[in-house]
Design a protein around this motif. Structure first.
Motif, short mmCIF file in Angstrom:
data_model
loop_
_atom_site.label_atom_id
_atom_site.label_comp_id
_atom_site.label_asym_id
_atom_site.label_seq_id
_atom_site.Cartn_x
_atom_site.Cartn_y
_atom_site.Cartn_z
N LEU A 185 38.92 35.60 60.56
CA LEU A 185 37.46 35.70 60.49
C LEU A 185 37.22 35.26 62.18
CD1 LEU A 185 35.98 34.20 57.28
CD2 LEU A 185 36.12 36.72 58.21
N ILE A 186 37.67 33.95 62.79
CA ILE A 186 37.50 33.86 64.09
C ILE A 186 37.94 34.68 65.12
CG2 ILE A 186 36.96 31.22 63.40
CD1 ILE A 186 39.92 31.12 65.45
N THR A 187 39.01 35.30 64.60
CA THR A 187 39.66 36.33 65.57
C THR A 187 38.66 37.47 65.59
OG1 THR A 187 41.75 35.41 65.09
CG2 THR A 187 41.47 37.63 66.08
N LEU A 188 38.37 37.82 64.67
CA LEU A 188 37.21 39.03 64.50
C LEU A 188 35.94 38.76 65.34
CD1 LEU A 188 36.54 41.81 63.33
CD2 LEU A 188 35.59 40.56 61.31
N LEU A 189 35.46 37.48 65.22
CA LEU A 189 34.32 37.20 65.74
C LEU A 189 34.33 37.04 67.40
CD1 LEU A 189 32.80 34.52 63.38
CD2 LEU A 189 31.74 36.56 64.06
N SER A 190 35.55 36.59 67.76
CA SER A 190 35.98 36.37 69.26
C SER A 190 36.06 37.79 69.68
CB SER A 190 37.29 35.62 69.18
OG SER A 190 37.85 35.47 70.52
N PHE A 191 36.59 38.91 69.21
CA PHE A 191 36.74 40.09 69.74
C PHE A 191 35.19 40.70 69.93
CE2 PHE A 191 41.37 40.04 68.84
CZ PHE A 191 41.44 40.97 70.32
N LEU A 192 34.41 40.40 68.92
CA LEU A 192 33.13 40.98 68.87
C LEU A 192 32.18 40.43 69.94
CD1 LEU A 192 32.04 41.15 65.02
CD2 LEU A 192 32.53 43.02 66.54
N THR A 193 32.41 39.02 70.19
CA THR A 193 31.53 38.52 71.20
C THR A 193 31.88 38.63 72.54
OG1 THR A 193 32.93 36.42 70.97
CG2 THR A 193 30.89 36.41 69.62
N ARG A 194 33.41 39.03 72.60
CA ARG A 194 33.78 39.25 74.21
C ARG A 194 33.59 40.72 74.34
NH1 ARG A 194 34.25 34.28 72.26
NH2 ARG A 194 35.27 32.84 73.87
N PHE A 195 33.75 41.74 73.33
CA PHE A 195 33.65 43.23 73.74
C PHE A 195 32.46 43.73 73.68
CE2 PHE A 195 38.04 42.92 73.60
CZ PHE A 195 38.71 43.87 74.19
N TYR A 196 31.32 43.25 72.92
CA TYR A 196 30.01 43.31 72.85
C TYR A 196 29.30 43.80 74.25
CZ TYR A 196 25.14 43.20 71.90
OH TYR A 196 23.44 43.52 71.67
N LEU A 197 28.71 45.23 74.34
CA LEU A 197 28.13 45.47 75.73
C LEU A 197 29.09 45.38 76.75
CD1 LEU A 197 24.38 44.08 75.30
CD2 LEU A 197 25.25 46.50 75.16
N LEU A 198 30.37 45.48 76.88
CA LEU A 198 31.26 45.38 77.87
C LEU A 198 31.07 46.23 78.85
CD1 LEU A 198 33.64 43.75 78.43
CD2 LEU A 198 34.96 45.67 77.80
N ASN A 199 30.37 47.49 78.55
CA ASN A 199 29.84 48.50 79.54
C ASN A 199 28.72 48.03 80.56
OD1 ASN A 199 28.21 48.85 77.36
ND2 ASN A 199 27.80 50.65 77.89
N HIS A 200 28.01 47.17 80.19
CA HIS A 200 26.60 46.59 80.63
C HIS A 200 26.93 45.05 81.52
CE1 HIS A 200 22.56 46.12 81.55
NE2 HIS A 200 22.63 44.85 81.18
N PRO A 201 26.46 45.26 82.78
CA PRO A 201 25.89 46.29 83.54
C PRO A 201 27.34 47.22 84.13
CG PRO A 201 26.09 44.46 84.85
CD PRO A 201 26.37 43.92 83.59
N ASP A 202 26.71 48.45 84.36
CA ASP A 202 27.99 49.35 85.10
C ASP A 202 27.53 49.37 86.68
OD1 ASP A 202 25.34 50.75 85.52
OD2 ASP A 202 25.69 52.58 84.55
N GLN A 203 27.87 48.16 86.89
CA GLN A 203 27.50 47.85 88.53
C GLN A 203 28.76 46.59 88.86
OE1 GLN A 203 23.56 46.61 89.37
NE2 GLN A 203 22.83 48.81 89.05
N VAL A 204 29.06 46.52 90.02
CA VAL A 204 29.93 45.34 90.42
C VAL A 204 29.08 44.13 90.26
CG1 VAL A 204 30.80 44.39 92.46
CG2 VAL A 204 30.93 46.78 91.98
N VAL A 205 29.60 43.11 89.70
CA VAL A 205 29.27 41.87 89.32
C VAL A 205 30.01 40.67 89.96
CG1 VAL A 205 28.69 40.20 87.37
CG2 VAL A 205 28.31 42.51 86.95
#
Length: 793
Positions: free
Chosen positions: A73-93
């Motif tokens: 469960l914590i591994t699943l949540l870890s992936f969800l929190t890190r990969f959520y909206l990974l494409n945003h922003p589509d600019q250099v940060v």
């Protein structure tokens, strides 16, 4: 399942033998023994021990299932929190401008310079190569668009997001295999899982995800290694020892702060070896030597070889001239294809007119008719000689004629090469004077000599010796002096001072140009100069043939790069609007702005989970207080803690506390720029401390074999020929794994802590993912402590 209390003579010995690798004991729960004073109990011989009732096989299997479900469960949540909206922003940060650019340089095979080791950057380059990217985009500015430039930024960002996601289960497993209850494991994991700072830092093209993952793997591998201490040199013993070394190599090959992880593991290993050296350990000196050299190989020699390997790959990939050339010596630069030195370097002859340039500041050796003032601001007196300064732009006053100490005949002045070690004079044609230094204090440095010029009559007469200088090449060779590549120090022949300059401008009387003076520390590397060009060159040297790319031994290139990296890392002292200091970090006083978007009022602001950081910091203080209180009470022979519980507390929780201190306190003595993200490795260690401390207060009874025998053959002495002892083998049976149960109270307390941490994570989520944009009242509501947020007005 109440624990039984026994003295060392009654069961205590058995309990004492079950201390953990990371220091945990057979009793995973730190139950308190009744406070006993030695003179109050008849025949009392010291501290008491707790012998908890073991779990049944069915209870052990049920606990194993509970741990595995929680891990999933914590591994699943870890992936969800890190990969959520990974494409945003589509600019250099933020620092994607650096590490994305370095990945492009790798793909173009263009040499660049950075203060960090290459491992983390090579991983990004590998991702770009795997997806077929050519590195055309150079990440020049924050806010530059990725999509229109066809940059595979999602693939790049997926790497740190993956490593950040895997860090959380590593934290859970570290706690589990240190013998802690499920409730404690969940709290430690949640402190990292729902930490906004860890999430933000591991979602972009940055090195910290690689650093923190490698550090957590090193701690976990070492905990696993020590669990096999009763099966030395077994297959699994070697496996976890070598994995510890591999993790350490990856840590220090990502950032040099990885040396803090080396210190943590190294100190634990030193203590372990010290205990093994004790004659009571039963080891012969030969066996102790085997233990020592096994650890030295796996934790020092092997990591160093891996570290060198990454630099070998770095040099192999970057074989073309690039923006990093200027940081390296001419010898190094000549190993790169298309380098300027190979194209433009020309031999220097006597009577050439040259422009001399300081390597570090880029200022040219310059002179003009103006003179030094009679008195400086501090009252010191000058020679009132002609000013010699450093000037940053090309100018006729930068030109000097290089002359021999003894003039050649009038008809024999052409074609005589200048070599390293030659004694020369420098003539300034615009003012008709000769360069000189003498025993008069310079404008800014009373201990350094003033540089000035003198007339030809003086230069040929009474002051001749003061105008003589040695061309001392940095490589120490007597080869021909060249432009561009001939780095040298100009050493005054009589006084042995070296010509030097620095970036502090002179007052108005010096036109804000740089001071030139004679540095008595002649070996200082900042005394280095080069000849930028030969002015109005007209002979056959104009068409000098292009030189072939040279070869330089790997270790020589590596050593030069190491020195340059350390020098420039220490020089990162300029201010930054979002820099912070170590005292601010544990209390989460301010963060770092990563990215803003005015139209949507969105922003990404690096901030940790304030509640989680304050809770972890409180646990650090409480654990330190427990250690102090224990030491004070034992001085009065009060034994408040059961001995096996105390051993576990010091060796396990103390190990985590050491990891936190080693990754935090060294920053106090660093002079370079510091930011909040430098605390993230220490924060991970503080999360481990928090879980360990909670288990101490939970008081959960139970046993957990945190050290066990491996089911592999082990040596046994048997009678051989002539009655001599010989080695035979027996099988060690690993006992069934048993986990400390968590009580309802411990689950309830942990649930409340995790719930509050999740609530604060959710509250600051808009700053973590840059979505959604917030109104002014919503931003102001989140302006805690000294958070300097955008759009708060």
């Amino acid at each position: 399942m109440a624990p039984k209390i026994s003295s060392p003579e009654k069961g205590g010995k058995k309990a004492k033998q079950q201390t953990s690798a990371s220091g945990a004991t057979a009793s995973s729960s730190p139950l308190h023994a009744p406070a006993v004073k030695a003179d109050e109990v008849d025949n009392f011989n010291g501290p008491i021990y707790l012998v908890p009732k073991p779990l049944t096989p069915a209870e052990s299997r049920r606990q194993e299932i509970n741990y595995n479900v929680a891990l999933f469960l914590i591994t699943l949540l870890s992936f969800l929190t890190r990969f959520y909206l990974l494409n945003h922003p589509d600019q250099v940060v933020f620092d994607e401008v650096h590490f994305g650019k370095f990945a492009s340089y790798y793909l173009q095979r263009t040499y660049f310079f950075d203060v960090h080791p290459p491992f983390g950057k090579l991983l990004f380059a590998l991702v770009g190569w795997l997806v077929g990217y050519d590195g055309a985009f150079l990440f020049e500015n924050i806010g530059d668009g990725y999509i229109q430039n066809k940059v595979p930024y999602l693939a790049y960002r997926a790497l740190p997001a993956l490593l950040g996601s895997l860090t959380v289960p590593i934290v859970f497993l570290t706690m589990k295999h240190s013998g802690y209850s499920l409730a404690a494991c969940l709290v430690s994991s949640a402190l990292v899982l729902f930490d906004n700072g860890h999430i933000t830092q591991t979602r972009f093209i940055l090195l910290d995800a690689t650093l923190i993952f490698s550090m957590s793997c090193a701690l976990y591998s070492y905990v696993k290694f020590v669990r096999y201490r009763n099966s030395p040199f077994s297959r699994k013993w070697w496996k976890w020892l070598l994995l510890t070394g591999l993790s350490l190599a990856c840590t220090i090959s990502t950032k040099y702060v990885g040396v803090f992880t080396f210190f943590t593991i190294g100190l634990a290993v030193i203590i372990d070896l010290w205990n093994l050296l004790d004659v009571d350990s039963g080891l012969s000196l030969k066996k102790f030597a085997e233990h020592f050299f096994a650890r030295a190989f796996a934790l020092i020699a092997m990591p160093f070889m891996i570290y060198l390997f990454f630099f070998q790959v770095h040099f192999w990939v970057l074989n073309k001239s690039g923006p990093g050339d200027d940081f390296m010596s001419p010898e190094f630069q000549e190993t790169l294809g298309d380098n300027e030195l190979a194209l433009l370097a020309k031999p220097i002859n006597y009577y050439d007119t040259i422009a001399i340039k300081h390597k570090d500041t880029g200022a040219y050796l310059h002179s003009h008719l103006d003179r030094y003032p009679l008195r400086y601001d501090d009252g010191r007196v000058s020679s009132q000689g002609q000013q010699v300064t450093g000037y940053p732009h090309k100018d006729a006053n930068n030109n000097w004629v290089i002359l021999p100490a003894v003039e050649f005949r009038e008809n024999d002045r052409l074609g005589h090469p200048v070599n390293g070690g030659d004694i020369v004079q420098l003539f300034h044609p615009v003012t008709g004077t000769y360069l000189l230094t003498h025993d008069v204090a310079s404008p800014y440095y009373p201990t350094n000599q003033e540089f000035t010029t003198v007339s030809p009559d003086d230069a040929r007469g009474p002051r001749h010796n003061d105008t003589l200088f040695e061309i001392r090449l940095n490589n120490g060779k007597k080869e021909q002096f060249r432009t561009k590549g001939g780095l040298f120090k100009l050493i005054h022949y009589p006084t042995k001072v070296a010509m030097w300059t620095h970036s502090k401008p002179l007052p108005d009387w010096g036109y804000k140009q740089q001071e030139i003076n004679g540095n008595k520390n002649a070996q200082q590397i900042s005394n280095t100069w080069l000849v930028d060009e030969i002015v109005d060159l007209r002979d056959d040297r104009v068409n000098v043939e292009k030189k072939q790319v040279k070869h330089l031994p790997f270790m020589k290139k590596w050593l030069e790069l190491q020195i340059a990296m350390f020098r420039h890392n220490n020089a990162l002292t300029s201010s930054h609007p979002y820099s912070s200091s170590p005292p601010e970090w544990p209390f989460m006083l301010r963060g770092v702005s990563f990215w803003t978007h005015n139209d949507s009022r969105s922003q990404i602001y690096l901030v940790g989970n304030p509640l989680g950081w304050w809770f972890a910091t409180s646990c650090l203080a409480v654990l330190s207080g427990v250690f102090v209180a224990d030491q004070l009470t034992r001085r009065r022979r009060y034994y408040v803690l059961a001995e096996n519980v105390r051993t576990r507390l010091y060796n396990s929780a103390g190990f985590f506390l050491l990891a936190w201190a080693a990754h935090y306190f060294p920053f106090y003595i660093m002079g370079r720029q510091l930011f909040l993200h430098h605390y993230l490795p220490a924060h991970l260690a503080s999360a481990l401390v928090a879980g360990a401390l909670l288990d101490f207060f939970y008081g959960n009874p139970g046993i957990f074999p945190v050290a066990y025998q491996d089911p592999t053959p082990a040596p046994k002495k048997a009678a051989g020929k002539n009655g001599q002892a010989v080695e035979s083998t027996v099988q060690h049976n690993r006992p069934p794994t048993m986990y400390p149960p968590s009580s309802f109270i411990s689950y309830a307390v942990s649930g409340v802590i995790v719930g509050l941490i999740f609530g604060v994570y959710w509250f600051f989520k808009p700053f973590t993912y840059g979505d959604p944009g917030l109104s002014v009242p919503q931003v102001v509501m989140r302006k805690w402590m000294n958070f300097d947020l955008h759009f708060a007005k």
